[in-house]
Design an enzyme around this catalytic site. Structure first.
Site, mmCIF file in Angstrom:
data_model
loop_
_atom_site.group_PDB
_atom_site.id
_atom_site.type_symbol
_atom_site.label_atom_id
_atom_site.label_comp_id
_atom_site.label_asym_id
_atom_site.label_seq_id
_atom_site.Cartn_x
_atom_site.Cartn_y
_atom_site.Cartn_z
ATOM 1 N N ASN A 234 25.160 22.189 12.641
ATOM 2 C CA ASN A 234 24.787 23.491 13.180
ATOM 3 C C ASN A 234 23.279 23.566 13.359
ATOM 4 O OD1 ASN A 234 27.382 24.773 13.299
ATOM 5 N ND2 ASN A 234 27.313 25.080 11.086
ATOM 6 N N TYR B 150 38.831 18.455 11.316
ATOM 7 C CA TYR B 150 38.333 18.326 12.682
ATOM 8 C C TYR B 150 39.222 17.403 13.515
ATOM 9 C CZ TYR B 150 34.137 21.100 12.119
ATOM 10 O OH TYR B 150 33.279 22.158 11.951
ATOM 11 N N HIS C 248 34.001 27.494 17.542
ATOM 12 C CA HIS C 248 33.120 26.839 18.522
ATOM 13 C C HIS C 248 33.772 26.780 19.909
ATOM 14 C CE1 HIS C 248 30.222 25.551 15.442
ATOM 15 N NE2 HIS C 248 31.281 25.296 14.688
#
Length: 484
Positions: free
Chosen positions: A128, A338, A55
């Site tokens: 997403n 993350y 990303h």
């Protein structure tokens, strides 16, 4: 001398299972003792400097969320309660595989990450523009993304690696079919849906729990680009989606989405026809209809791209009271990966940056670290428990329990039907949409170096729908293998 065919950890020990993370029972949660999983994810997060490992290319905007329906029976989360209640937010759209300077209009899933600045802290929905994903266990994520990145020798994209991995990971078929369909190249960020993708848990004030899935429905309508136009734009205006979002907001054409959820009673998870925590599958909306929650509007562009869009950090583990996690194996890995990526990329104090800082303030005992730019807690007490009236836990906000059972083991999902939902998707498409899907698949597979990879993937398409597999095979000048 060790057998060089054996996969090993970074410290040379043989790996017994590289397909399934270790969980407490078949549904988890994932165990921190799975050091191979932690090593893979931690190393993967540090493979690119300094841009995001995935990303990397993205655009963002500020806005607000407004509650339009009472869902207090399902969750006590402050931002979802009170008709008309507004919560400020920031969103980042992105492509997945490309670098920071790559084109916006490539065939790729789009990241859809929303940060709500609630009165109870920040809440991130990190999803997403597709309701499913290619894999369903985080232990496979570094391998999957490696196939989407550049070949270490040629430094070129490698279709052979892409289709080799997909053909050896049949759970990817549903997402592959979406990616190769018309929706694989959205017309703009404004003209696509968003999804939380994973299953989460909502808890109401009475302590009752419900499984939940998030759906952001675009109010601009779904629009997509043809491959030819997308390729033309990639050459003429590689920042087309970034430019479109900025200009629309500047002109006062504020994009909006309707947030809906699917709600599943906790006990249904034990009897549903497939595992509801498997992120490669969708829940039928006939079984669990969409329930409207509110409306998201984007009405302000960033003042500084780096300070806001680039330094924005999102994690599915950024939760508020009333929202909890599920045993989804992919989600369980993302809870670590993350936040760990942000600690590496932006720093240990990334949550204190203005774009990430919660509006209601922070009260904890974390101190020091690189680039600590606030008062660092000043002279306040710096440990807990203490006798100096420092902040303490609030037991009413403990996460609610769910039962786990079984052996500590590396196991997969029990349900191995990778084909029904992909076939259903194919059969839902119009004749023209099927033709374009097959064309896109064929064109993407033509460069694959090994015929056995093509044949292996054709079998997956055929098992989803005979017409699907046959047409792909014909397009590649091959025959469907006799074994299917």
């Amino acid at each position: 001398m060790a057998n060089n065919k054996h996969l090993t950890t970074s410290w040379g020990a043989p790996v017994g299972d590289n397909q399934n993370s270790m969980t407490a029972g078949s549904r988890g949660p994932t165990l921190i003792q799975d050091v191979h999983l932690l090593e893979k994810l931690a190393h993967f997060n540090r493979e690119r400097v300094p841009e995001r490992v995935v990303h990397a290319k993205g655009a963002g905007a500020h806005g607000y969320f407004e509650v339009t329906n009472d869902v207090s029976n399902y969750t006590k989360a402050d931002l979802f309660n009170g008709l008309g209640k507004q919560t400020p937010l920031f969103i980042r759209f992105s492509t997945v595989a490309g670098e920071n300077g790559s084109a916006d209009t490539v065939r790729d899933p789009r990241g859809f990450a929303v940060k709500f600045y609630t009165e109870e802290g920040n809440y991130d929905i990190v999803g997403n523009n597709t309701p499913v994903f290619f894999i369903r266990d985080a232990i496979k994520f570094p391998d999957f993304i490696h196939t989407q990145k550049r070949d270490p020798q040629t430094h070129l994209k490698n279709p052979t690696a892409v289709w080799d991995f997909w053909s050896l990971s049949p759970e990817s078929l549903h997402q592959v079919s979406i990616l190769m369909s018309d929706r694989g190249i959205p017309a703009t960020f404004r003209h696509m849906h968003g999804f939380g993708s994973h299953t989460f848990k909502w808890v109401n004030k009475a302590g009752e729990g419900f499984w939940v899935k998030y759906h952001f429905k675009t109010e601009q309508g779904v629009k997509n680009l043809s491959p030819d136009l997308a390729a033309k734009l990639a050459g003429e205006n590689p920042d087309y989606h970034t430019e479109d979002l900025f200009n629309a907001i500047e002109k006062g054409e504020h994009p909006s989405w309707r947030l809906c959820v699917q709600i599943m009673p906790l006990e249904d998870a034990n009897t549903y026809r497939f595992d509801p925590f498997d992120v490669t599958k969708v829940w039928s909306q006939k079984d669990y209809p969409l329930i409207e929650v509110g409306r998201m509007v984007l009405n302000k562009n960033p003042e500084n791209y780096f300070a806001e869009v680039e330094q924005a950090t999102f994690s599915p583990g950024t939760l508020v009271p009333g929202v909890e996690v599920s045993p989804d194996k992919m989600l369980q890995g993302r809870l670590f990966a993350y936040a760990d990526a942000h600690r590496y990329r932006v720093g240990a104090n990334h949550q204190a940056l203005p774009i990430n800082a919660p509006k209601n303030g922070v009260h904890n005992y974390q101190r020091d670290g690189q680039m600590r730019f606030d008062s660092n807690g000043g002279r306040s007490v710096y440990y807990e428990p203490n006798s100096f009236d420092g902040p303490q836990e609030s037991p009413e906000n403990k996460q609610t329990p769910y039962p786990v059972e079984g052996n500590a083991d590396a196991v997969g999902y029990d349900h191995h039907d990778h084909y029904t939902q992909a076939g259903d998707l194919y059969r839902l498409l119009t004749k023209d949409e099927r033709t374009r899907l097959v064309h896109n698949v064929v064109e993407a597979m033509k460069p694959v170096a090994l015929e056995k990879i093509k044949l292996r993937q054709i079998q997956h398409f055929y098992k989803a729908d005979p017409e699907y597999g046959t047409r792909v095979a014909e397009g590649l000048g091959l025959s469907v293998p006799q074994e299917v």
